[in-house]
Design an enzyme around this catalytic site. Structure first.
Site, PDB file in Angstrom:
ATOM      1  NE  ARG A 149      -1.413   1.560   3.740  1.00  0.00           N
ATOM      2  CZ  ARG A 149      -1.135   2.898   4.180  1.00  0.00           C
ATOM      3  NH1 ARG A 149      -1.282   3.955   3.017  1.00  0.00           N
ATOM      4  NH2 ARG A 149      -0.463   2.916   4.867  1.00  0.00           N
ATOM      5  CB  VAL A 150       1.733   3.900  -2.016  1.00  0.00           C
ATOM      6  CG1 VAL A 150       3.072   3.080  -2.118  1.00  0.00           C
ATOM      7  CG2 VAL A 150       1.116   3.719  -3.344  1.00  0.00           C
ATOM      8  CB  SER A 151      -0.468   7.646   1.109  1.00  0.00           C
ATOM      9  OG  SER A 151      -0.228   6.897   2.467  1.00  0.00           O
ATOM     10  CB  THR A 152      -1.315   9.560  -3.155  1.00  0.00           C
ATOM     11  OG1 THR A 152       0.231   9.678  -3.558  1.00  0.00           O
ATOM     12  CG2 THR A 152      -1.347  10.386  -1.781  1.00  0.00           C
TER      13      THR A 152
ATOM     14  CD  GLN B 104       2.852   8.126  -1.438  1.00  0.00           C
ATOM     15  OE1 GLN B 104       1.838   7.470  -0.958  1.00  0.00           O
ATOM     16  NE2 GLN B 104       3.647   8.807  -0.669  1.00  0.00           N
TER      17      GLN B 104
END
Length: 184
Positions: free
Chosen positions: A7-10, A13
């Site tokens: 998982r990345v936040s945006t 990314q």
């Protein structure tokens, strides 16, 4: 079966660093998402939790990719344990299939949450000082678009939905409704 969660936040990314970290782990199924980890309402997280079963191992590059606070992390790990799924965090070298791994997970998660809360506290204190000194003005207000009156008129007449109006104005729902309240 080894399963990975990345998982990345945006959207902007890149997941390459995490993908590289789990490459040597003989992963059979990978769940990837680009969404904030501040809550548990994540489609790929739910899909992964539905997918894993007894005997599987969930691998993450770092436990911060799975959850942003201790409560959520321990809740997810507890759900995994109930299903008979082990949890491995590569960066922190945690493996919940061992008692030591379970202990380390709890300690590291608590320390990470403590550090995050201290950072937020320092940030709030800094903002308060800057405000008192007149140096902090907050975010610049969102400008009213040229087509505001036209779009709002259509929306008020029921000719378009709020969602369509927001898109035409280039605003998020929060900004849209805040501007309506301010300008009414």
């Amino acid at each position: 079966m080894k399963v990975a969660y990345i998982r990345v936040s945006t959207e902007e990314q890149n997941t390459a660093r995490q993908e590289e970290a789990i490459e040597a782990q003989d992963i059979e199924k990978v769940f990837i998402e680009k969404i904030s980890g501040k809550n548990m309402e994540r489609p790929q997280l739910k899909a992964m939790l539905d997918y894993v079963r007894d005997g599987d191992t969930l691998v993450v590059e770092s436990y911060s990719r799975l959850a942003r606070n201790t409560k959520d992390l321990l809740s997810i790990v507890e759900e995994l344990e109930k299903k008979g799924v082990a949890f491995i965090s590569l960066k922190e070298n945690i493996d919940t299939s061992t008692p030591q791994g379970k202990l380390m997970l709890t300690i590291f998660a608590g320390l990470a949450q403590f550090e995050r809360e201290c950072t937020l506290q320092r940030q709030r204190e800094g903002i308060a000082i800057a405000k008192a000194e007149g140096k902090y003005k907050g975010r610049k207000p969102v400008a009213i678009p040229d087509n505001w009156n036209e779009v709002i008129s259509l929306w008020q007449k029921g000719e378009i939905t709020a969602k369509v109006a927001q898109k035409k104005l280039g605003m998020t729902p929060a900004t849209f409704y805040r501007k309506i309240k301010e300008l009414s």
